[in-house]
Design an enzyme around this catalytic site. Structure first.
Site, short mmCIF file in Angstrom:
data_model
loop_
_atom_site.label_atom_id
_atom_site.label_comp_id
_atom_site.label_asym_id
_atom_site.label_seq_id
_atom_site.Cartn_x
_atom_site.Cartn_y
_atom_site.Cartn_z
N GLU A 110 0.85 -1.19 0.00
CA GLU A 110 0.00 0.00 0.00
C GLU A 110 0.88 1.24 0.00
O GLU A 110 2.00 1.22 0.52
CB GLU A 110 -0.92 -0.06 1.24
CG GLU A 110 -1.87 1.08 1.43
CD GLU A 110 -2.91 1.25 0.31
OE1 GLU A 110 -2.50 1.40 -0.86
OE2 GLU A 110 -4.11 1.28 0.62
N ASP A 111 0.38 2.31 -0.60
CA ASP A 111 1.16 3.55 -0.62
C ASP A 111 1.15 4.26 0.74
O ASP A 111 2.17 4.70 1.23
CB ASP A 111 0.64 4.50 -1.73
CG ASP A 111 -0.87 4.71 -1.68
OD1 ASP A 111 -1.55 4.15 -0.79
OD2 ASP A 111 -1.39 5.44 -2.56
N ASP B 139 -3.67 5.82 6.14
CA ASP B 139 -4.09 7.10 6.69
C ASP B 139 -5.06 6.81 7.85
O ASP B 139 -4.63 6.51 8.96
CB ASP B 139 -4.73 7.89 5.55
CG ASP B 139 -5.12 9.30 5.90
OD1 ASP B 139 -4.56 9.85 6.85
OD2 ASP B 139 -5.99 9.87 5.22
N PHE C 161 -1.16 16.30 3.85
CA PHE C 161 -1.54 15.65 2.60
C PHE C 161 -0.33 15.62 1.67
O PHE C 161 0.22 16.66 1.34
CB PHE C 161 -2.71 16.36 1.93
CG PHE C 161 -3.31 15.53 0.83
CD1 PHE C 161 -4.22 14.53 1.11
CD2 PHE C 161 -2.91 15.73 -0.49
CE1 PHE C 161 -4.73 13.73 0.09
CE2 PHE C 161 -3.42 14.94 -1.51
CZ PHE C 161 -4.34 13.95 -1.21
N ARG D 292 1.44 11.91 -9.38
CA ARG D 292 1.89 10.53 -9.09
C ARG D 292 3.33 10.34 -9.56
O ARG D 292 4.07 9.54 -9.02
CB ARG D 292 1.01 9.52 -9.82
CG ARG D 292 -0.42 9.45 -9.31
CD ARG D 292 -1.12 8.24 -9.90
NE ARG D 292 -2.57 8.28 -9.74
CZ ARG D 292 -3.22 7.90 -8.65
NH1 ARG D 292 -2.57 7.45 -7.61
NH2 ARG D 292 -4.55 7.97 -8.59
#
Ligand code: IMP
Length: 179
Positions: A97-98, A101, A150, A163
């Site tokens: 997973e990136d 959160d 963010f 990206r």
């Protein structure tokens, strides 16, 4: 005006840490094979880089989920828009997973994968924002813990942009134009 982005994690630091994660996974899975499950789209850059540093037999599959709209706030609703191509039954699955959160996406996905009877199931995340967590989820392998900001780059997007940045950046100021 263009968005103003500052560097949070430089490219070299990212690459070094990802190679360490790969080395750790290689050590932990000696004599075994691993099956990486890349969560599209955000994790694709991380998965490619990580896979090159894992030196045990390796296969990769992709799943696409969406939990964000075009803004920066989690909707909490996980939509599965592409399932895996192959069965994970009996495999050593590492979900890549990136970012974790709130943890809502992973909480949903790990339950789903558990039902498909893998031999083992672990989570490898490039980034983690512990301050935002509303679930118990923690990565078995975590690249960096970051503050509640963010971030974009290395697969992470803002409204599908950024990206392709080779580093992790923070949008300091929103303009009306993207690069
Ligand atoms: P969670 O369900 O709240 O843990 O959110 C997970 C997903 O939200 C990630 O896979 C990202 O797609 C997205 N996300 C969370 N934080 C960020 C961020 O800082 N930048 C870009 N995307 C993010």
């Amino acid at each position: 005006m263009k968005d103003v982005i500052s560097v949070m994690i430089p490219e070299e630091e990212m690459k070094k840490r990802i190679s360490e994660l790969g080395a750790q996974i290689t050590e932990d899975y000696q004599g075994e094979a691993v099956h990486l499950v890349c969560i599209l789209k955000g994790s694709v850059f991380f998965t490619c880089e990580l896979a090159q540093h894992i030196h045990v037999p390796l296969t990769i599959d992709f799943m696409r989920v969406a939990s964000y709209g075009d803004g920066t706030t989690s909707s909490g609703i996980v939509r599965l828009s592409k399932d895996l191509d192959d069965s994970i039954e009996g495999k050593n699955v590492i979900v890549v997973e990136d970012i974790v959160d709130t943890g809502r996406t992973l909480s949903y996905l790990l339950k789903l994968f558990e039902q498909r009877k893998p031999k083992s199931l672990k989570l490898c995340t490039l980034l983690s924002k512990p301050a935002r967590r509303v679930t118990e989820i923690e990565g078995d392998y975590t690249g960096f813990e970051i503050p509640d900001k963010f971030v974009v780059g290395f697969g992470l997007d803002f409204a599908e942009h950024y990206r392709n940045l080779p580093y992790i950046g923070v949008i300091e100021e929103l303009g009306d134009e993207r690069e």
